[in-house]
Write a protein that holds these residues in place. Structure first.
Motif: not given
Length: 124
Positions: A23, A25, A41-43, A47, A63, A66, A82, A84, A86
């Motif tokens: 992850k 941020d 947050q990118f996962v 990332c 975004i 979540r 969260t 997230q 994309w």
């Protein structure tokens, strides 16, 4: 959904646990009357999308929201949200819009003459 603003902070990529979950941020400060500092947050493979960005750049982040539920050891249910990201892109500085030039008086044709005796179909 999307968030727009200037990047305030970009964190390093962190691996969480032994599963290989990654992850990263980023904090974006919105440009409104009461600016908000939004953590996105990118996962996993997303990332790396942050590599080409720097603090101070104006961006638009697409975004997804979540949410998850967790029951703690005391048996209480706790909820987490969260934001997230994309996709992320730079916002182009908008060039000031120039108004088209005003037509000169010669560009307008004079109205035909009108006398009281001519019939007018307007109701007033």
């Amino acid at each position: 959904m999307e968030v727009t603003g200037k990047i305030k902070m970009i964190d390093t990529t962190k691996e969480v646990g032994s599963s290989g979950f990654r992850k990263r941020d980023v904090v974006v400060t919105t440009d409104e009357q009461y600016p908000q500092h939004i953590l996105v947050q990118f996962v996993q493979d997303k990332c790396d999308l942050l590599n080409g960005f720097a603090v101070g750049e104006a961006v638009k982040i697409d975004i997804n929201l979540r949410g998850r539920e967790w029951v703690n050891p005391q048996g209480e249910t706790v909820y987490f949200n969260t934001i997230q990201g994309w996709r992320i892109g730079k916002l182009q500085a908008e060039a000031p819009q120039q108004a088209p030039p005003m037509p000169t008086a010669q560009a307008f044709e004079p109205a035909p003459s009108f006398t009281e005796e001519e019939h007018d179909d307007l109701p007033f």
